[in-house]
Design a protein around this motif. Structure first.
Motif, PDB file in Angstrom:
ATOM      1  N   GLY A 155      21.849 -14.716  14.589  1.00 15.40           N
ATOM      2  CA  GLY A 155      22.352 -15.313  15.824  1.00 15.40           C
ATOM      3  C   GLY A 155      23.825 -15.654  15.734  1.00 15.40           C
ATOM      4  O   GLY A 155      24.591 -15.405  16.676  1.00 15.40           O
ATOM      5  N   LEU A 156      24.236 -16.196  14.580  1.00 15.23           N
ATOM      6  CA  LEU A 156      25.649 -16.510  14.377  1.00 15.23           C
ATOM      7  C   LEU A 156      26.488 -15.236  14.379  1.00 15.23           C
ATOM      8  O   LEU A 156      27.582 -15.191  14.950  1.00 15.23           O
ATOM      9  CB  LEU A 156      25.824 -17.262  13.060  1.00 15.23           C
ATOM     10  N   GLY A 157      25.961 -14.196  13.727  1.00 16.84           N
ATOM     11  CA  GLY A 157      26.678 -12.925  13.715  1.00 16.84           C
ATOM     12  C   GLY A 157      26.829 -12.336  15.103  1.00 16.84           C
ATOM     13  O   GLY A 157      27.887 -11.793  15.454  1.00 16.84           O
ATOM     14  N   LEU A 158      25.774 -12.444  15.920  1.00 19.99           N
ATOM     15  CA  LEU A 158      25.855 -11.945  17.295  1.00 19.99           C
ATOM     16  C   LEU A 158      26.877 -12.746  18.109  1.00 19.99           C
ATOM     17  O   LEU A 158      27.622 -12.173  18.915  1.00 19.99           O
ATOM     18  CB  LEU A 158      24.481 -12.016  17.962  1.00 19.99           C
ATOM     19  N   ALA A 159      26.910 -14.058  17.903  1.00 24.60           N
ATOM     20  CA  ALA A 159      27.894 -14.875  18.610  1.00 24.60           C
ATOM     21  C   ALA A 159      29.314 -14.484  18.207  1.00 24.60           C
ATOM     22  O   ALA A 159      30.217 -14.394  19.051  1.00 24.60           O
ATOM     23  CB  ALA A 159      27.645 -16.360  18.320  1.00 24.60           C
ATOM     24  N   ALA A 160      29.510 -14.241  16.916  1.00 23.33           N
ATOM     25  CA  ALA A 160      30.833 -13.815  16.448  1.00 23.33           C
ATOM     26  C   ALA A 160      31.200 -12.443  17.004  1.00 23.33           C
ATOM     27  O   ALA A 160      32.346 -12.203  17.422  1.00 23.33           O
ATOM     28  CB  ALA A 160      30.852 -13.783  14.919  1.00 23.33           C
ATOM     29  N   ALA A 161      30.225 -11.531  17.035  1.00 18.92           N
ATOM     30  CA  ALA A 161      30.477 -10.204  17.598  1.00 18.92           C
ATOM     31  C   ALA A 161      30.799 -10.311  19.081  1.00 18.92           C
ATOM     32  O   ALA A 161      31.689  -9.603  19.589  1.00 18.92           O
ATOM     33  CB  ALA A 161      29.259  -9.309  17.378  1.00 18.92           C
ATOM     34  N   GLY A 162      30.089 -11.198  19.780  1.00 20.12           N
ATOM     35  CA  GLY A 162      30.377 -11.396  21.201  1.00 20.12           C
ATOM     36  C   GLY A 162      31.783 -11.922  21.415  1.00 20.12           C
ATOM     37  O   GLY A 162      32.487 -11.475  22.334  1.00 20.12           O
ATOM     38  N   ALA A 163      32.205 -12.869  20.571  1.00 16.42           N
ATOM     39  CA  ALA A 163      33.559 -13.412  20.692  1.00 16.42           C
ATOM     40  C   ALA A 163      34.604 -12.330  20.439  1.00 16.42           C
ATOM     41  O   ALA A 163      35.624 -12.252  21.142  1.00 16.42           O
ATOM     42  CB  ALA A 163      33.745 -14.567  19.710  1.00 16.42           C
ATOM     43  N   ALA A 164      34.350 -11.474  19.433  1.00 17.50           N
ATOM     44  CA  ALA A 164      35.306 -10.397  19.127  1.00 17.50           C
ATOM     45  C   ALA A 164      35.387  -9.387  20.268  1.00 17.50           C
ATOM     46  O   ALA A 164      36.477  -8.957  20.663  1.00 17.50           O
ATOM     47  CB  ALA A 164      34.891  -9.706  17.831  1.00 17.50           C
ATOM     48  N   LEU A 165      34.236  -9.002  20.822  1.00 16.26           N
ATOM     49  CA  LEU A 165      34.229  -8.048  21.933  1.00 16.26           C
ATOM     50  C   LEU A 165      34.892  -8.628  23.171  1.00 16.26           C
ATOM     51  O   LEU A 165      35.620  -7.943  23.891  1.00 16.26           O
ATOM     52  CB  LEU A 165      32.789  -7.630  22.249  1.00 16.26           C
ATOM     53  N   HIS A 166      34.645  -9.920  23.421  1.00 14.20           N
ATOM     54  CA  HIS A 166      35.250 -10.575  24.580  1.00 14.20           C
ATOM     55  C   HIS A 166      36.768 -10.629  24.424  1.00 14.20           C
ATOM     56  O   HIS A 166      37.512 -10.368  25.378  1.00 14.20           O
ATOM     57  CB  HIS A 166      34.680 -11.980  24.726  1.00 14.20           C
ATOM     58  N   ALA A 167      37.226 -10.958  23.214  1.00 10.21           N
ATOM     59  CA  ALA A 167      38.665 -10.997  22.958  1.00 10.21           C
ATOM     60  C   ALA A 167      39.281  -9.608  23.115  1.00 10.21           C
ATOM     61  O   ALA A 167      40.376  -9.455  23.680  1.00 10.21           O
ATOM     62  CB  ALA A 167      38.936 -11.544  21.561  1.00 10.21           C
ATOM     63  N   LEU A 168      38.581  -8.583  22.630  1.00 10.27           N
ATOM     64  CA  LEU A 168      39.069  -7.211  22.759  1.00 10.27           C
ATOM     65  C   LEU A 168      39.177  -6.812  24.230  1.00 10.27           C
ATOM     66  O   LEU A 168      40.153  -6.170  24.643  1.00 10.27           O
ATOM     67  CB  LEU A 168      38.132  -6.255  22.018  1.00 10.27           C
ATOM     68  N   ALA A 169      38.181  -7.207  25.017  1.00  9.75           N
ATOM     69  CA  ALA A 169      38.218  -6.895  26.446  1.00  9.75           C
ATOM     70  C   ALA A 169      39.406  -7.562  27.128  1.00  9.75           C
ATOM     71  O   ALA A 169      40.050  -6.971  28.006  1.00  9.75           O
ATOM     72  CB  ALA A 169      36.910  -7.333  27.111  1.00  9.75           C
ATOM     73  N   LEU A 170      39.723  -8.797  26.705  1.00  4.85           N
ATOM     74  CA  LEU A 170      40.850  -9.510  27.303  1.00  4.85           C
ATOM     75  C   LEU A 170      42.191  -8.880  26.944  1.00  4.85           C
ATOM     76  O   LEU A 170      43.174  -9.048  27.665  1.00  4.85           O
ATOM     77  CB  LEU A 170      40.836 -10.978  26.850  1.00  4.85           C
ATOM     78  N   VAL A 171      42.219  -8.144  25.830  1.00  7.18           N
ATOM     79  CA  VAL A 171      43.470  -7.498  25.424  1.00  7.18           C
ATOM     80  C   VAL A 171      43.821  -6.352  26.356  1.00  7.18           C
ATOM     81  O   VAL A 171      44.998  -6.117  26.660  1.00  7.18           O
ATOM     82  CB  VAL A 171      43.364  -6.998  23.969  1.00  7.18           C
ATOM     83  N   VAL A 172      42.814  -5.631  26.850  1.00  8.62           N
ATOM     84  CA  VAL A 172      43.071  -4.411  27.625  1.00  8.62           C
ATOM     85  C   VAL A 172      42.773  -4.553  29.111  1.00  8.62           C
ATOM     86  O   VAL A 172      43.007  -3.603  29.866  1.00  8.62           O
ATOM     87  CB  VAL A 172      42.250  -3.232  27.054  1.00  8.62           C
ATOM     88  N   ALA A 173      42.266  -5.701  29.556  1.00  5.44           N
ATOM     89  CA  ALA A 173      41.946  -5.865  30.980  1.00  5.44           C
ATOM     90  C   ALA A 173      42.299  -7.285  31.411  1.00  5.44           C
ATOM     91  O   ALA A 173      42.346  -8.202  30.588  1.00  5.44           O
ATOM     92  CB  ALA A 173      40.472  -5.585  31.243  1.00  5.44           C
ATOM     93  N   PRO A 174      42.550  -7.495  32.719  1.00 10.86           N
ATOM     94  CA  PRO A 174      42.926  -8.824  33.207  1.00 10.86           C
ATOM     95  C   PRO A 174      41.814  -9.860  33.022  1.00 10.86           C
ATOM     96  O   PRO A 174      40.619  -9.512  33.009  1.00 10.86           O
ATOM     97  CB  PRO A 174      43.189  -8.584  34.709  1.00 10.86           C
ATOM     98  N   VAL A 175      42.221 -11.110  32.885  1.00 16.86           N
ATOM     99  CA  VAL A 175      41.254 -12.205  32.757  1.00 16.86           C
ATOM    100  C   VAL A 175      40.330 -12.257  33.967  1.00 16.86           C
ATOM    101  O   VAL A 175      39.132 -12.524  33.841  1.00 16.86           O
ATOM    102  CB  VAL A 175      41.999 -13.543  32.588  1.00 16.86           C
ATOM    103  N   SER A 176      40.873 -11.987  35.162  1.00 18.72           N
ATOM    104  CA  SER A 176      40.081 -12.053  36.386  1.00 18.72           C
ATOM    105  C   SER A 176      38.958 -11.028  36.402  1.00 18.72           C
ATOM    106  O   SER A 176      37.983 -11.173  37.144  1.00 18.72           O
ATOM    107  CB  SER A 176      40.979 -11.835  37.606  1.00 18.72           C
ATOM    108  N   VAL A 177      39.068  -9.979  35.585  1.00 24.15           N
ATOM    109  CA  VAL A 177      38.017  -8.971  35.495  1.00 24.15           C
ATOM    110  C   VAL A 177      37.019  -9.318  34.393  1.00 24.15           C
ATOM    111  O   VAL A 177      35.799  -9.221  34.571  1.00 24.15           O
ATOM    112  CB  VAL A 177      38.625  -7.568  35.230  1.00 24.15           C
ATOM    113  N   VAL A 178      37.531  -9.745  33.249  1.00 25.04           N
ATOM    114  CA  VAL A 178      36.693  -9.933  32.061  1.00 25.04           C
ATOM    115  C   VAL A 178      35.921 -11.245  32.082  1.00 25.04           C
ATOM    116  O   VAL A 178      34.711 -11.277  31.828  1.00 25.04           O
ATOM    117  CB  VAL A 178      37.559  -9.850  30.790  1.00 25.04           C
ATOM    118  N   GLN A 179      36.603 -12.350  32.390  1.00 33.01           N
ATOM    119  CA  GLN A 179      35.977 -13.667  32.244  1.00 33.01           C
ATOM    120  C   GLN A 179      34.739 -13.855  33.117  1.00 33.01           C
ATOM    121  O   GLN A 179      33.726 -14.382  32.637  1.00 33.01           O
ATOM    122  CB  GLN A 179      37.003 -14.761  32.537  1.00 33.01           C
ATOM    123  N   PRO A 180      34.752 -13.436  34.392  1.00 30.50           N
ATOM    124  CA  PRO A 180      33.526 -13.600  35.176  1.00 30.50           C
ATOM    125  C   PRO A 180      32.336 -12.838  34.608  1.00 30.50           C
ATOM    126  O   PRO A 180      31.192 -13.264  34.764  1.00 30.50           O
ATOM    127  CB  PRO A 180      33.923 -13.058  36.563  1.00 30.50           C
TER     128      PRO A 180
END
Length: 317
Positions: free
Chosen positions: A64-89
């Motif tokens: 579960g901790l690993g999945l949470a960390a993977a989710g955080a990494a993927l979310h951060a990666l998405a924010l690098v290449v796309a606007p916050v208004s697209v990714v965060q919702p």
């Protein structure tokens, strides 16, 4: 929509799933190690250091901790290449996914009130982030201001943790711990943005020590409080608190510390406030109408009725 944006959306969706599944797995593991204080129900368990150490040997919690960390990494990666208004919702999808997972594993039907509460959370956060992203501008924060803000956030986190420690009901304890953890994580987001700006400006490594230390402390405090929330309440309620409070705190700190709200009109600010209130209302409604909370209230009514009946003098009906 560009290829990078499509990939970012896909990464954000997978990240939301990781957060939801990771939350459910961590909750199951933490609930097994939680200590139940005298006079409290099982759902008000508290995770002590010995229980936390035991979690390090539980494969379910580690996954579960690993999945949470993977989710955080993927979310951060998405924010690098796309606007916050697209990714965060998209990240708000973690709330309904967690609700559906919990219902499936328990074999229960999701009540209509819970569905409406989740919908209110999702709509409130999506609206808040969209308004914030549409008016945000970049800026830099003074180190002294960051230090003062960090202390202020620390006071808020300690106050919420104290409220959780004194809470007599599991719902209040769960929401208080989750909100405290999410507040700490919101500070992490702001400090990470400030750190990235310092690195981009070519600041020496020694000047970055305070920011790195603040990020580490906030991460540890937030992580501990979230585990306490998992010990006290259902995973979908914890995920909802994190999803609502974290971005709101991060945006507010960005506006106050980094000057990101300099171009925000009054109407937009009021709209953001309304969305934040709606999202918070959704969390409170979820805490109240979740099947666990309904079941506990019914148990307390039965217990009070039994006590009242035992106090009736003999010979009276």
């Amino acid at each position: 929509m560009s290829t990078l944006t499509v990939l970012a959306v896909a990464a954000a969706v997978v990240a939301a799933g990781c957060f939801a599944v990771g939350g459910v797995l961590q909750h199951r593991a933490v609930a097994g190690e939680a200590r139940v204080p005298a006079g409290h129900g099982a759902a008000t368990g508290r995770l002590d250091p010995r229980g936390f150490a035991a979690l390090l040997r539980r494969p379910r919690w580690l996954v579960g901790l690993g999945l949470a960390a993977a989710g955080a990494a993927l979310h951060a990666l998405a924010l690098v290449v796309a606007p916050v208004s697209v990714v965060q919702p998209i990240g708000v999808l973690a709330v309904p996914i967690a609700v559906l997972l919990a219902a499936r594993t328990s074999g229960t039907r999701v009540p209509t009130a819970v569905v409406l509460a989740v919908a209110l959370c999702v709509a409130g956060v999506a609206g808040f982030v969209a308004l914030a992203a549409g008016s945000a501008v970049s800026g830099a924060a003074d180190p002294r201001v960051l230090a003062i803000a960090g202390a202020g956030v620390g006071i808020v986190v300690v106050a919420l943790a104290a409220l959780a420690a004194r809470a007599r009901t599991p719902g209040v304890r769960c929401v208080s711990c989750a909100a405290a953890g999410a507040t700490a994580f919101g500070l992490v987001s702001t400090l990470v943005r400030a750190l990235a700006e310092r690195v981009a400006a070519g600041a020496p490594a020694l000047d970055l020590t305070g920011l790195v230390g603040g990020i580490a402390v906030a991460l540890l405090a937030g992580g501990w409080l979230v585990q306490q929330a998992f010990a006290a309440g259902p995973p979908e309620l914890v995920v909802a608190c994190l999803t609502v409070v974290d971005p709101v705190v991060a945006v507010v700190l960005g506006v106050v510390l980094l000057g990101e709200g300099a171009a925000t009109a009054t109407g937009t600010a009021l709209g953001m406030a309304g969305c934040a209130v709606a999202a918070a209302t959704g969390v409170l409604a979820l805490a109240r109408h979740h099947p666990d909370a309904v079941h506990r209230r019914a148990q307390r009514r039965v217990a009070r009725a039994a006590v009242s009946g035992s106090l009736v003098p003999a010979g009276r009906s």
